[in-house]
Design a protein around this motif. Structure first.
Motif: not given
Length: 467
Positions: A74-100
């Motif tokens: 942690e000697l320097d600040l963090p970096y944003w680094v490219p993530d070409p392998s991103i899986r949309v399914a890890d970020h997008v959830v389809f949900d109907r809670p309870g009775a809706g």
């Protein structure tokens, strides 16, 4: 590759963005939610179509395909680094809670807001709740919840992002070509050696110019909402007709803004709620109000916000008198934020070494509030984000309402986020059942406080007829 492609490259976080990483704990979350209501549509949605929709929009912003990488030791600040392998399914959830129903949806949104984001993945999530019923003023709606980490984006930038996400223009292609593997050890060693000198120079440059504002109160009385968090997050909202808001603004004296009206509305509701519990504070309460600095300063960071601390004058019973006092306090706070000396003091964070930022974040986690009699600077958060662009849509469903929600923190257990779209303005507040077991009643107090202010302004504007 098209010249219009979005180039995704490694980028070092600006110090004021890195603060949201270093300050984050399970009790001090650094994300925010944007909640969009769309027409229900004629056909139900499905997970595959929603993920295709998201996949087609990854090129609208680098944050969708970059993840955080911490540097060695942690000697320097963090970096944003490219993530070409991103899986949309890890970020997008389809949900109907309870009775809706909307009541079920509020619970689900609050649960989403209370969970810390995983920054080993790109810092965004989307939750889609289809065909939610019993939505006040709308009936049935499709709700899309966008969750973003504050280190990558602020509220103003979100307004720009949603115009692309829910607009008609296609997203650029993604260009990961030439993305370098970070030579972190070399970069960090140089940054670690130079950072203390840069910070010391900045400290000397700004210390002599620092001023103390007479109206900036260092300590405010602690209330029930300024304790540690001991219960799950809850969320509720109240909507105001924009026509009534504009009418109140037109009837108000002087150069009154909509933000002044809403600060006064929250002030009245908060004071009444505490009085009903025999907890009227001995002195006035204050709000932390984020202020966009885009027109004032040029900061090389994703977050272009400064914190204003505005006296809510909760001890003033007359709503118009309270409005005038709050308007003046807000004016002074804005002026103070734009003063050259304040801007130079703010610039200290831009030269702060990573280790110092980490130490400051660690020190903050040690603070406990359950036995506190005072809190620093403010008692609640009131954030007002710009109006949403009209004519946006999600899967052919038109946008009809927008809300926003902030997670609560230890010591800041009642937070308000104000949004507007179409013909209405919404105040969404987050808290928990231990601090506020009756959020519906607080919503009624917000509505009543606004109506009381509007009626008082209208009565004051009507010429008196003499006998």
């Amino acid at each position: 590759m098209s010249g219009s492609a979005l180039r995704v490259r490694a980028q070092r976080l600006a110090p004021r963005d890195a603060v949201f990483v270093y300050d984050e704990t399970d009790r001090h979350l650094s994300h925010f939610l944007a909640v969009y209501f769309f027409g229900a549509g004629t056909e139900p949605l499905d997970a595959a179509s929603i993920r295709r929709w998201a996949q087609q929009r990854l090129g609208h912003a680098p944050l969708f395909t970059r993840r955080l990488r911490r540097t060695p030791l942690e000697l320097d600040l963090p970096y944003w680094v490219p993530d070409p392998s991103i899986r949309v399914a890890d970020h997008v959830v389809f949900d109907r809670p309870g009775a809706g129903t909307w009541a079920d949806a509020k619970t689900r949104i609050a649960e989403l807001g209370a969970v810390r984001m995983d920054l080993t993945k790109p810092p965004w999530e989307i939750q889609v709740l289809d065909r939610i019923t019993a939505v006040p003023g709308l009936g049935e709606a499709t709700i899309v919840v966008l969750k973003l980490h504050h280190s990558a984006c602020d509220g103003i930038a979100t307004r720009q992002l949603e115009t692309k996400l829910f607009g008609a223009a296609p997203a650029p292609e993604l260009d990961f070509g030439g993305a370098r593997t970070l030579t972190s050890a070399v970069r960090s060693a140089g940054a670690f050696a130079a950072a203390p000198a840069r910070f010391a120079a900045g400290l000397l440059r700004t210390r002599a110019e620092e001023t103390t504002a007479d109206d900036l109160v260092a300590e405010r009385p602690a209330t029930r909402f300024n304790r540690d968090i001991h219960a799950p997050l809850t969320l509720d909202t109240v909507t105001l007709p924009m026509a009534e808001v504009l009418a109140a603004k037109a009837a108000a004296p002087g150069r009154t803004t909509i933000n002044d009206l809403l600060l006064t509305t929250v002030s009245g509701a908060l004071a009444t709620y505490l009085a009903e519990h025999d907890e009227t504070p001995a002195a006035s309460l204050a709000a932390m109000v984020p202020m966009s600095m885009r027109a004032v300063a040029h900061w090389d960071s994703a977050n272009q916000l400064s914190q204003m601390f505005v006296d809510l004058h909760t001890g003033l019973a007359d709503p118009v008198e309270r409005l005038c006092a709050i308007r003046e306090s807000a004016r002074r706070a804005k002026a103070r934020a734009a003063e050259p000396a304040t801007l130079r003091a703010e610039s200290r964070v831009d030269t702060a070494p990573a280790l110092l930022l980490r130490a400051a974040g660690w020190a903050r986690t040690l603070r406990r509030f359950d036995d506190a009699t005072t809190v620093a600077l403010s008692n609640t958060t009131i954030s007002n984000v710009p109006r949403v662009t009209d004519a946006l849509a999600f899967c052919d469903r038109p946008l009809v309402r927008v809300l926003g929600a902030l997670p609560t923190h230890d010591g800041d257990g009642l937070r308000h986020l104000i949004t507007s779209q179409g013909g209405e303005l919404a105040i969404t507040f987050t808290t928990n059942a231990a601090m506020m077991p009756d959020p519906g009643h607080y919503g009624e107090l917000l509505l009543g406080s606004f109506r009381e202010l509007g009626d008082a302004l209208a009565a004051q504007a009507v010429p008196q007829v003499r006998d």
